[in-house]
Write an enzyme that holds these catalytic residues in place. Structure first.
Site, mmCIF file in Angstrom:
data_model
loop_
_atom_site.group_PDB
_atom_site.id
_atom_site.type_symbol
_atom_site.label_atom_id
_atom_site.label_comp_id
_atom_site.label_asym_id
_atom_site.label_seq_id
_atom_site.Cartn_x
_atom_site.Cartn_y
_atom_site.Cartn_z
ATOM 1 N N ASP A 74 0.882 -1.227 -0.026
ATOM 2 C CA ASP A 74 0.229 0.178 0.017
ATOM 3 C C ASP A 74 0.934 1.384 -0.126
ATOM 4 O OD1 ASP A 74 -1.799 2.076 0.555
ATOM 5 O OD2 ASP A 74 -3.334 0.462 1.142
ATOM 6 N N SER A 122 -7.002 3.918 -1.467
ATOM 7 C CA SER A 122 -6.674 2.735 -1.423
ATOM 8 C C SER A 122 -8.246 1.761 -1.762
ATOM 9 C CB SER A 122 -6.183 2.046 -0.004
ATOM 10 O OG SER A 122 -4.895 2.846 0.105
HETATM 11 ZN ZN LIG Z 1 -3.082 6.008 1.836
#
Ligand SMILES: [Zn+2]
Ligand SMILES: *[C@@H]1O[C@H](CO)[C@@H](O)[C@H](O)[C@H]1NC(C)=O
Length: 564
Positions: A74, A122
């Site tokens: 991420d 995300s």
């Molecule tokens: Zn983020």
């Protein structure tokens, strides 16, 4: 009128911007170009060694038993790899051609935009992988018109695969949520937890959960809990026998690296995030690699006599957080911890007899990180200083909390501000951060924000970034393309993987939804059929909660939830 830029962009005090950091080491960093050439050469060798075998590869049988491991870094962009690679070469005195495990498996890059913005969050990023479609920022397993969409995890579960989620943040956070739940907005984490334990039309879709995020599994009346209703899932699922629960390091160790796991397993090892690897006390929290080992062992054991394998999602969740915090010292350790977890997966693939593929990519870049920074009006030298990151022993987040708690106890005990001054200089800057050339202005700035953790961590991280000459352009995400890595022990999968054509393979530059499409193609699942089965899922926020959407914004709340 163009928006007025805050000057300096991210530092908080313009006087700091002109402070020229002292050069602490003569050892200059060999140019960026060397890395690019080295990496380019490796990629070249990687591909040109393989084609003759690939040509003879058998054609791919989607119904053949296989394991699909999907890994997400991420918020990790290309610069994070440069940073981590050079940091490790410096720390371990390695040669300039020493690269990360990830580097050896580079196959392409991914374009990351969402349906409503060139800069994704995300939630939309993970939905692109899980449902194979573009949706809006904030969307968790739903289409742009807010209809639940079947995910690859659900589809494979319905086919008889075992499924798992392993993360270092809240299991209810966007990436794992987009595979295992369907909600209109990522902040609906109470509802996400409900879907994850099995309360939605498909019943329980996940067999193994490891990560943080107990918070949304028990009520706010329990310390650490934050559900807005009174339900205690952790108690409920254990009493009903629906899940085996593991809630601390001691219980985690009893899993014996995955050899002593009874599925389904709900392993929630922190109320919110598992601490950054740089701060992590290994007696209290396992590493990502340890979690991955448990998951791989348990899932392969569970499927050893089955004609279906497993699907496992693994996320290096907090690379993104270090990016939001603009914290280079925390980020390099997060990337290296992920690289170890990736190595764990590679070793598994080399040992297993089941066809297995791993794909690792990022949902987006975070922080607009660059491994260079002009720190004065003079034309900059071409260098950055990894030793500064090595000397720092904690994240800015950890240190900001440490200062705030000292400041509160000092004011409670009536100590003079000189105690705080001394604490900041000797304990924080010198001992924890390894910085000796701090200025009085910097100390004053830290003192002025001593009770404001959110901004204090920016100040601390900027002091470090300035001295390491690490550049950041935002506290949010960016639209830069991110890398795709992959590896498999199956010649048939490999042949498909190494096609550069859109919606065929993953070689070269691809749209993020093609990664979802690739997982669908190799397993032969039909997500549209699953979509029909999840249509009746409760997915909208409760009445009265919609205002959160405009109040916090979808981009903003991601970060603020994390530091709170
Ligand atoms: Zn983020
Ligand atoms: C295996 O797990 C059970 C709980 O499921 C635990 O009671 C037992 O102590 C574990 N075995 C070992 C050797 O840790």
């Amino acid at each position: 009128m163009p928006p007025k830029e805050i000057e300096p962009l991210l530092g908080g005090d313009s006087s700091l911007y002109n402070a020229k950091p002292k050069k602490t080491d003569k050892k200059k960093i060999i140019s960026y170009a060397v890395h690019v050439v080295t990496l380019g050469l490796l990629v070249y060798l990687f591909f040109f060694q393989t084609p003759s075998k690939a040509e003879e590869a058998p054609s791919l049988d989607p119904s053949k038993k296989k394991n699909v491991i999907f890994m997400v870094t991420d918020g990790m962009g290309p610069a994070s790899l440069s940073l981590a690679r050079s940091f490790r070469q410096f720390r371990d005195e390695l040669s300039i051609d020493d690269i990360l495990t990830l580097d050896k498996y580079l196959v392409g890059s991914s374009r990351t935009r969402s349906s409503n913005s060139l800069v994704t969050d995300s939630a939309a990023g993970a939905t692109a992988f899980s449902c194979g479609l573009k949706s809006y920022n904030g969307a968790i397993g739903v289409t742009p018109d807010k209809k639940p969409c079947g995910t690859i995890l659900e589809a494979l579960k319905l086919q008889g695969y075992f499924t798992g989620l392993v993360v270092t943040t809240r299991i209810t956070d966007a990436t794992p949520a987009a595979f295992s739940s369907h909600v209109d907005y990522r902040f609906q984490e109470d509802l996400i937890a409900q879907h994850q334990i099995g309360e939605y039309p498909l019943g329980r879709s996940v067999d193994l959960i490891l990560g943080g995020g107990r918070c949304h599994f028990y009520p706010s009346t329990v310390p650490g809990g934050c559900r807005s209703d009174a339900r205690n899932f952790i108690q409920e699922v254990q009493e009903s026998g629906q899940w085996n629960y593991v809630g601390n390091r001691e219980q985690f160790d009893q899993l014996e690296s995955g050899k002593n796991v009874s599925l389904p397993l709900l392993g929630l090892l922190a109320d919110t995030d598992i601490p950054y690897d740089i701060d992590r006390d290994s007696k209290v929290y396992p590493s990502l690699a340890e979690q991955v080992k448990v998951a791989l062992t348990a899932l392969s054991k569970a499927t050893e006599n089955s004609d279906k394998g497993f699907f496992l999602l693994i996320e290096g969740s907090r690379i993104d957080h270090a990016g939001h915090h603009n914290d280079p010292a925390a980020q390099v350790r997060e990337v290296l911890a992920y690289d170890k977890a990736f190595q764990e997966v590679i070793s598994f693939i080399d040992e297993t007899e089941t066809d297995t593929v791993v794909i690792s990519t990022s949902d987006h870049e975070t922080g607009g990180l660059v491994t260079a920074r002009q720190v004065s009006e003079n034309y900059p030298d071409y260098l950055w200083y990894p030793e500064v990151l090595l000397n720092s022993k904690h994240s800015g987040d950890f240190l900001a909390h440490k200062i705030a708690s000292f400041a509160s106890s000092a004011s409670a005990s009536g100590k003079k501000s000189s105690a705080l001054d001394k604490f900041i200089r000797s304990e924080i800057l010198e001992k924890d951060m390894g910085i000796k050339d701090y200025t009085d202005a910097e100390v004053d700035l830290i003192k002025s924000k001593a009770h404001d953790v959110g901004n204090l961590l920016y100040v601390l991280n900027n002091i470090l970034s300035l001295r390491s000459q690490t550049g950041w352009t935002t506290h949010g995400h960016s639209a830069v393309d991110v890398n795709i890595y992959a590896y498999t022990n199956s010649p048939a999968i490999k042949k498909k993987l190494f096609s550069h054509k859109a919606y065929e393979g993953l070689l070269g530059n691809h749209e993020n939804i093609e990664i979802g499409a690739f997982m669908e193609a190799i397993t032969g699942v039909n997500l549209e059929q699953v979509t029909k089965l999840v249509q009746k899922t409760e997915h909208s926020p409760a009445k009265g909660k919609e205002e959160l959407i405009t109040e916090q914004g979808i981009y903003g709340d991601e970060f603020h939830q994390k530091i709170n």
